[in-house]
Structures are given as structure tokens and as C-alpha cells.
Design a protein around this motif. Structure first.
Motif, PDB file in Angstrom:
ATOM      1  N   THR A 147      59.629  12.007   3.889  1.00 55.44           N
ATOM      2  CA  THR A 147      58.690  13.131   3.890  1.00 55.44           C
ATOM      3  C   THR A 147      57.305  12.693   4.348  1.00 55.44           C
ATOM      4  O   THR A 147      56.673  13.338   5.188  1.00 55.44           O
ATOM      5  N   VAL A 148      56.843  11.562   3.799  1.00 53.64           N
ATOM      6  CA  VAL A 148      55.517  11.067   4.167  1.00 53.64           C
ATOM      7  C   VAL A 148      55.470  10.723   5.649  1.00 53.64           C
ATOM      8  O   VAL A 148      54.525  11.064   6.360  1.00 53.64           O
ATOM      9  N   PHE A 149      56.547  10.097   6.148  1.00 49.71           N
ATOM     10  CA  PHE A 149      56.613   9.716   7.555  1.00 49.71           C
ATOM     11  C   PHE A 149      56.523  10.956   8.447  1.00 49.71           C
ATOM     12  O   PHE A 149      55.727  11.023   9.382  1.00 49.71           O
ATOM     13  N   LEU A 150      57.338  11.979   8.113  1.00 45.62           N
ATOM     14  CA  LEU A 150      57.339  13.193   8.923  1.00 45.62           C
ATOM     15  C   LEU A 150      55.974  13.890   8.862  1.00 45.62           C
ATOM     16  O   LEU A 150      55.457  14.345   9.880  1.00 45.62           O
ATOM     17  N   ALA A 151      55.388  13.929   7.657  1.00 44.37           N
ATOM     18  CA  ALA A 151      54.070  14.550   7.514  1.00 44.37           C
ATOM     19  C   ALA A 151      53.072  13.840   8.420  1.00 44.37           C
ATOM     20  O   ALA A 151      52.245  14.466   9.082  1.00 44.37           O
ATOM     21  N   GLY A 152      53.181  12.506   8.480  1.00 44.36           N
ATOM     22  CA  GLY A 152      52.301  11.730   9.343  1.00 44.36           C
ATOM     23  C   GLY A 152      52.483  12.086  10.803  1.00 44.36           C
ATOM     24  O   GLY A 152      51.511  12.318  11.523  1.00 44.36           O
ATOM     25  N   VAL A 153      53.734  12.165  11.232  1.00 46.90           N
ATOM     26  CA  VAL A 153      54.039  12.506  12.631  1.00 46.90           C
ATOM     27  C   VAL A 153      53.436  13.856  12.989  1.00 46.90           C
ATOM     28  O   VAL A 153      52.764  14.023  14.011  1.00 46.90           O
TER      29      VAL A 153
ATOM     30  N   VAL B 260      49.554  13.790  13.140  1.00 49.53           N
ATOM     31  CA  VAL B 260      49.062  13.186  14.376  1.00 49.53           C
ATOM     32  C   VAL B 260      49.185  14.174  15.532  1.00 49.53           C
ATOM     33  O   VAL B 260      48.253  14.381  16.313  1.00 49.53           O
ATOM     34  N   ALA B 261      50.365  14.833  15.617  1.00 48.30           N
ATOM     35  CA  ALA B 261      50.596  15.773  16.708  1.00 48.30           C
ATOM     36  C   ALA B 261      49.598  16.934  16.620  1.00 48.30           C
ATOM     37  O   ALA B 261      49.063  17.384  17.632  1.00 48.30           O
ATOM     38  N   LEU B 262      49.334  17.397  15.402  1.00 45.56           N
ATOM     39  CA  LEU B 262      48.421  18.524  15.218  1.00 45.56           C
ATOM     40  C   LEU B 262      46.994  18.159  15.594  1.00 45.56           C
ATOM     41  O   LEU B 262      46.283  18.925  16.234  1.00 45.56           O
ATOM     42  N   LEU B 263      46.570  16.953  15.170  1.00 46.04           N
ATOM     43  CA  LEU B 263      45.173  16.581  15.328  1.00 46.04           C
ATOM     44  C   LEU B 263      44.848  16.121  16.743  1.00 46.04           C
ATOM     45  O   LEU B 263      43.756  16.352  17.237  1.00 46.04           O
TER      46      LEU B 263
END
Lengths: 134, 169
Positions: free
Chosen positions: B10-16, B19-22
Motif C-alpha cells: 500500500t505504501v509503495f503504491l501510494a508513493g508511486v 510521484v505521478a500526481l506531483l
């Protein structure tokens, strides 16, 4: 009530995404026009998000629709038309990514994940059975 | 360890996604035109020989394009810089409107081509105005989508300076 449900189902069944093709764009030759429709459905409208040029009302999409029909009328094959666009706008313009070394992950990943999940499931079940027998 | 696996995923996906959003925004098409010769299809009003020697900045613009006026000062600077020639291609516009617009915002262009139906733009891989190409000896060396800014000018375009052949000057 039943009639209403049937009517609703029919409406849903026959509702297709609206096309943006204008009457003056349509080719005289029905076979060629059908090919043009198929082809434009696979080409991305670059100024819109997630729409094909067949669906989009943007002027840019209309230009591309005209270009596709021009090339088809000039005798290009479907592949030639796509190559023509890819040469100018990159593979990005195709809605469906082509299969190649650079897109292998994209195409293989779902199957790999499915296989991994199936493997995990089988292993889990075996372990459960072993526990029951013990 | 296995207990924390779902959390880690979950943390990994949230990170991905973060990054894509920002860093993302609208995806930019890749610059397939780079390192290729400028399209040979003629643009009405523009002599093709002009594009084949030295560094030429080709700017697709239109009088109806509001952001185009914003980058005009940068094009005027380039036109005055040694080793640069600037040409314009008017995208889906009327000659009278272009003349009026250039009078109002300044004219950096050595020549202006007219692409009234947008066919030349498709040939160049343009998908909106403003869009700027930098050719060195007829080969596309840089492409900028959208309004030119100070940094692009300094870091990407100015280093490409190259005068035209002597007989052309």
C-alpha cells in the motif's frame, strides 16, 4: 414494469459512443469509410484526454480525421496510415500500445500477476490440506 | 514480515501515485521529430531553402492564440541574436489578422508561412500553438511545446546558435 425494463435494456444495448464525424467528412465509398471509422477509433486525440479522434469534437481531431481519410483515399493501407502518424507524433498517438520489446512489461504483466496469484492460491490450499491431514 | 506485506504494498503504491500526481500533469508526447530533417512538404509563403542552413527557429503561432503574445519578446530577442534566424508559421489564421497582430506585438520573423488548413502543422507533428522548433542545418535539434520562457531560451535554444552560410547572409 417488465416492458419498462426491457425498453431500458434495449436502450443500453444500442447506445454506442457518439461519433464526432461531420457529414462533410464522410467518404463516398462505404467500404473505405468503414475502414476510416475503424482506424480513427484507434487514434488518440492528443489535445483531449482518453478520447479517440473518432469521438472528439476538437478541431485538431477533425484535422486528423480528414488526414486519415485523405491517406486512405490515396490508397494507403491501414498500417501505412498508422505509420505515417506514428512517424510524426510517436507511438503515443495510438490508443492501443503496440507489442514490442519496449512494451513487453505492459503486455506480460497482467498474465504474470495472474500466474503468481494462482500459484500462491494453490500453495496456500496445499498447506491448508496438509494441516487438516495432520 | 509477511504480516507487513500488505502495508508495504500500500505504501509503495501510494508513493508511486503521489510521484505521478506531483510531477505529472498532462502527458507530453515524445519528441519523435528530434534529429530528423525538417519536413519537406512546402508551406505557402515560406522558401524551403531558408530552413536548410544555419540555425533557424520555426515558430507556429496564430493571432487568435493569446499565449503566443506572451512569448513574442523572446522571439524578438532571438531575432536580434547573432547566429539565429526566426521564421513564423501562422496556424489556421487569415493574412490580414496576422499582419495586424505582428504590428501590435512586434515582428521577429524573417518570413511568415501560412498554414490555413493546419495541414503543414500535422506534417511537423504540431498539436497546438504556440510550438517552436529549432533547426540546425535543416535538422530538428530542439522542440518546445507551449509558451517559450527565459530558461528554455538560455539553456536549450541559445547554445544552438549557428550562422547561415555566407552567401545566404
Amino acid at each position: 414494469m417488465m416492458r419498462f425494463v426491457v425498453c431500458l435494456m434495449m436502450c443500453l444495448m444500442f447506445s454506442l459512443p457518439a461519433a464526432a464525424v461531420l457529414p462533410d467528412e464522410v467518404l463516398g465509398d462505404p467500404a473505405l469509410e468503414a475502414r476510416a471509422r475503424m482506424l480513427t477509433r484507434e487514434i488518440k486525440c492528443l489535445v483531449c484526454q482518453g478520447e479517440s479522434i473518432d469521438e472528439s469534437n476538437a478541431p485538431f481531431a477533425a484535422d486528423l480525421r480528414r488526414l486519415v481519410r485523405q491517406r486512405l483515399s490515396a490508397g494507403d493501407s491501414d498500417v501505412q496510415v498508422k505509420d505515417y502518424l506514428v512517424a510524426r507524433y510517436g507511438e503515443y498517438i495510438l490508443l492501443r500500445p503496440q507489442l514490442g520489446v519496449h512494451t513487453l512489461i505492459l503486455w506480460v504483466m497482467p498474465f504474470a500477476l495472474l500466474a503468481a496469484a494462482a500459484g500462491a492460491l494453490v500453495r496456500h490450499q496445499r498447506r491448508m490440506r496438509a494441516k487438516e491431514e495432520a | 514480515m509477511a504480516r507487513f506485506l500488505p502495508l508495504l504494498i500500500t505504501v509503495f503504491l501510494a508513493g508511486v501515485f503521489a510521484v505521478a500526481l506531483l510531477t505529472g500533469g498532462a502527458p507530453q508526447p515524445p519528441d519523435v521529430m528530434l534529429s530528423r530533417p525538417a519536413p519537406a512538404a512546402p508551406i505557402s509563403g515560406l522558401d524551403d531553402r531558408l530552413l536548410r542552413t544555419g540555425t533557424v527557429v520555426v515558430n507556429f503561432f496564430a493571432s487568435w492564440c493569446a499565449p503566443c503574445a506572451e512569448e513574442q519578446p523572446h522571439l524578438l530577442t532571438l531575432a536580434k541574436t547573432k547566429g539565429f534566424r526566426v521564421v513564423g508559421v501562422a496556424y489556421k489564421d487569415k493574412p490580414a489578422a496576422i499582419a495586424r497582430w505582428l504590428e501590435q506585438h512586434g515582428n521577429p520573423f524573417l518570413a511568415v508561412g501560412h498554414d490555413q488548413d493546419g495541414a503543414a502543422a500535422l506534417e511537423w507533428g504540431v498539436y497546438g500553438v504556440p510550438e517552436t522548433y529549432v533547426l540546425v542545418d535543416g535538422v530538428v535539434r530542439y522542440r518546445h511545446v507551449g509558451v517559450l520562457d527565459e530558461n528554455t531560451l538560455k539553456d536549450a535554444i541559445l547554445p544552438l546558435a549557428k550562422p547561415a552560410l555566407p552567401e545566404e547572409q
